[in-house]
Design an enzyme around this catalytic site. Structure first.
Site, PDB file in Angstrom:
ATOM      1  CB  SER A  84      -0.385   0.144   1.261  1.00  0.00           C
ATOM      2  OG  SER A  84      -1.515   1.060   1.497  1.00  0.00           O
ATOM      3  CE1 TYR A 118      -4.187  -1.840   5.263  1.00  0.00           C
ATOM      4  CE2 TYR A 118      -3.254   0.196   4.690  1.00  0.00           C
ATOM      5  CZ  TYR A 118      -3.632  -0.960   4.119  1.00  0.00           C
ATOM      6  OH  TYR A 118      -4.043  -0.666   2.956  1.00  0.00           O
TER       7      TYR A 118
END
Length: 263
Positions: free
Chosen positions: A150, A166
């Site tokens: 990501s 995350y």
């Protein structure tokens, strides 16, 4: 003898295992690999979601099967690897995509939530990659591993986004990709990462609702969020002979957001 561009991107005869493949980015990647000719094994936690996704791909003429497994559980990961190889014979392409996120201020972030994110987003990628490589790719001296990271793994977030676990996990995935590419290059295994920006999905639904889709799109140079086809080209490049000399790399698919943030 050189091959045509169509031959280089052709995945006919290849087998792909895609985790988190029943919806969102995983399903988009599975569809791309299938459209290029690969047989697909989908995996996620819920059988009902997998049945629906498999039916969708099969209706498009893609040879697709499924196995329900929780990639946060080591026993499930090992079962997934074993059953996939029993049913498919071998795995040419592994897509590590199953993931989780958790939003909380860093000072109040629950430790068990940190562990949940790390177990799935990092430990799960490692164990499945290890199993598939040992049982299929290393003996055959051939393989492609695509890790879905990501742009959150490239740096920090705007202050209104509080996803420390995350971000950390996706940063780990990027360096996991680099390290694995170095170790397994001699076995002719290519390992690369995709770093998506904002794509509408179940995982991002809360953020999109809270911050606004139009506002997030306005922050990208291309003034748009990711769409249903935007990961397909890169996935097939990484998985095919068109990308056979690419390994240990990551590429952001984010409309240019990481250019602004310096990722």
């Amino acid at each position: 003898m050189t091959r045509s561009i169509q031959q280089l991107f052709d995945l006919s005869g290849k087998t792909a295992l895609v985790t988190g493949g029943s919806r969102g980015l995983g399903l988009q990647i599975a569809q791309a690999l299938g459209e290029a000719g690969a047989r697909i094994m989908l995996s996620s936690r819920k059988a009902s979601d997998l049945e629906e996704a498999t039916a969708e791909l099969q209706a498009a003429g893609i040879d697709t099967r499924w196995i329900a497994a929780d990639c946060a559980r080591e026993d499930d990961i090992r079962r997934l690897a074993d059953e996939t190889l029993q049913r498919m014979g071998h795995v040419d392409i592994l897509v590590n995509n199953a993931g989780a996120a958790w939003g909380a201020p860093a000072e109040d972030h629950p430790v068990d939530a940190w562990d949940k994110v790390m177990n799935l987003n990092v430990r799960g990628y490692f164990i499945l990659s290890q199993q598939i490589a040992k049982l299929s790719m290393i003996p055959r001296k051939s393989g492609r591993i695509l890790n879905v990271a990501s742009i959150a793994g490239l740096g920090g977030n705007p202050s209104q986004m509080k996803t420390i676990a995350y971000n950390t996990s996706k940063g780990a995935v990027i360096n996991f990709t680099r390290a694995l590419a170095c170790e397994w290059g001699p076995y002719n295994i290519n390992v690369n990462a995709i770093c998506p920006g904002f794509f509408p999905s179940k995982m991002t639904a809360g953020t999109l609702e809270r911050l606004g889709e139009e506002k997030l799109a306005a922050g990208a140079p291309l003034r748009r969020l990711g769409g249903d086809d935007d990961l397909k080209g890169l996935a097939v490049l990484y998985a095919s002979d068109a990308g056979k000399h690419i390994t240990g790399q990551w590429l952001a698919v984010d409309g240019g957001v990481s250019v602004i943030t310096g990722g």
